[in-house]
Write a protein that holds these residues in place. Sequence first.
Motif, PDB file in Angstrom:
ATOM      1  N   ALA A 134      50.542  43.087  41.300  1.00  0.00           N
ATOM      2  CA  ALA A 134      49.701  42.855  42.472  1.00  0.00           C
ATOM      3  C   ALA A 134      49.211  44.162  43.080  1.00  0.00           C
ATOM      4  O   ALA A 134      48.058  44.261  43.535  1.00  0.00           O
ATOM      5  N   GLU A 135      50.060  45.168  43.076  1.00  0.00           N
ATOM      6  CA  GLU A 135      49.685  46.452  43.674  1.00  0.00           C
ATOM      7  C   GLU A 135      48.593  47.148  42.872  1.00  0.00           C
ATOM      8  O   GLU A 135      47.711  47.805  43.438  1.00  0.00           O
ATOM      9  N   PHE A 136      48.609  46.986  41.541  1.00  0.00           N
ATOM     10  CA  PHE A 136      47.650  47.688  40.690  1.00  0.00           C
ATOM     11  C   PHE A 136      46.416  46.846  40.336  1.00  0.00           C
ATOM     12  O   PHE A 136      45.319  47.385  40.208  1.00  0.00           O
ATOM     13  N   LEU A 137      46.610  45.517  40.151  1.00  0.00           N
ATOM     14  CA  LEU A 137      45.500  44.665  39.720  1.00  0.00           C
ATOM     15  C   LEU A 137      45.020  43.695  40.796  1.00  0.00           C
ATOM     16  O   LEU A 137      43.960  43.096  40.657  1.00  0.00           O
ATOM     17  N   GLY A 138      45.818  43.533  41.842  1.00  0.00           N
ATOM     18  CA  GLY A 138      45.458  42.590  42.892  1.00  0.00           C
ATOM     19  C   GLY A 138      46.169  41.257  42.722  1.00  0.00           C
ATOM     20  O   GLY A 138      46.626  40.902  41.628  1.00  0.00           O
ATOM     21  N   TYR A 139      46.271  40.522  43.815  1.00  0.00           N
ATOM     22  CA  TYR A 139      46.955  39.239  43.802  1.00  0.00           C
ATOM     23  C   TYR A 139      46.301  38.224  42.863  1.00  0.00           C
ATOM     24  O   TYR A 139      46.978  37.456  42.177  1.00  0.00           O
ATOM     25  N   GLU A 140      44.964  38.207  42.850  1.00  0.00           N
ATOM     26  CA  GLU A 140      44.257  37.190  42.067  1.00  0.00           C
ATOM     27  C   GLU A 140      44.594  37.281  40.584  1.00  0.00           C
ATOM     28  O   GLU A 140      44.922  36.273  39.933  1.00  0.00           O
ATOM     29  N   ALA A 141      44.546  38.493  40.043  1.00  0.00           N
ATOM     30  CA  ALA A 141      44.868  38.695  38.625  1.00  0.00           C
ATOM     31  C   ALA A 141      46.322  38.352  38.343  1.00  0.00           C
ATOM     32  O   ALA A 141      46.653  37.773  37.297  1.00  0.00           O
ATOM     33  N   MET A 142      47.191  38.696  39.277  1.00  0.00           N
ATOM     34  CA  MET A 142      48.608  38.402  39.096  1.00  0.00           C
ATOM     35  C   MET A 142      48.850  36.902  38.999  1.00  0.00           C
ATOM     36  O   MET A 142      49.605  36.432  38.135  1.00  0.00           O
ATOM     37  N   PHE A 143      48.224  36.113  39.868  1.00  0.00           N
ATOM     38  CA  PHE A 143      48.440  34.668  39.845  1.00  0.00           C
ATOM     39  C   PHE A 143      47.905  34.027  38.569  1.00  0.00           C
ATOM     40  O   PHE A 143      48.515  33.087  38.036  1.00  0.00           O
TER      41      PHE A 143
END
Length: 375
Positions: free
Chosen positions: A349-358
């Motif tokens: 989440a810190e590197f790619l963002g929450y959206e990509a993580m989900f």
Amino acid sequence: MDSKRLIMVGLPMIAVTYGFARFSYGLVLPYIRESLDINQSIAGAISSLSYLAYCIAIILAMLYMQKVGSRMLILIAGVTAAAGMGIISMANGAIALGIGIFIAGLSTGLSSPPYADVIKKWVALDKRSPTNTWVNAGTSLGTALTGVMVIFMGSNWRLTFLLFTIIAIIILILNYKVIPQTKVTNKIHQTRAFHVTKKELMNAYPLIISSLLLGISSAAYWTFSRDLVFQMENIPEVLTQGFWIIIGLAGVLGGFAGYFSSHIGLLPSYRLCVIFLGASSVLLGLFTNVLPVVISAISFGSSYIFMTGVLIIWGINIFKTNASFGLGFPFLLLALGQVFGSLVGGVVAEFLGYEAMFILFAMMSFMALLFKPKK
């Protein structure tokens, strides 16, 4: 013992240990991050401590349950929940917060196996499966109540956890009065907490992989979903505040896991909960509008509790010689997956963002469809 009476004290204890002591962290995370100035990676690492504590506690519970008794473990669970949340309410930094999260997390692992044992000993055979799943549905009640309390408390997360501590003490006293006490004298059973047959372990291979994958995929949602919703500009405040309540109320539907598994079969029940669990993360990762967010919360709340109920039944069906192990083993694997999911989720989440993580973690959930219980 009347199953309804056991549900009346078991469900709120699970609400305290799971809904309050474990999963409420994700709800108040936006306020904690602002108050204590912690980033996403640290937030994920702190969250993983709760799941790690669960792993340790559930092993201890299965090892010593027959030695100290189910009732004693349930009472210890209540004590650790109250103590951990009390520390959280006073935390002034990441270290103190982590200690509180860890101690509170112990309560979850200490509470689940003892209730399965109590149900096995004191509840009629035909009522055990629904009693197990309804006690487990206490997670939903705790989640919903957490959301309600945060609405009234606002950003005052310290007062929220202080009230959680008081409620935990009250529920502890109720369990002390209701749960029957049995004296264990059979020394053979004291050393067979992990006794299972080789055939049972072979049959458990799909259960092991599925539990780990579902643990990884669900950890991100529990820890970071509200923080993401909190940052969405298109979401009104009423939904931001009510997001956790929707998850909790939807989770009540998960109490029907025992009913569905006995009427439509364990395999269709498993497939349904996995699909909806993955879909909840996909919706949150792709959309920022009100309707998808609401559907996501409903989907996750109902499917997560349904999934845990299915895993309980799946585990007990495999490990017929040891019901408490059958319940504890998939939950242990689920928590191990959540340890990894929280740690990696925070970094991603810190590197790619929450959206990509989900989106990434949703794929983990769908992969679990490759591993399924036998018909």
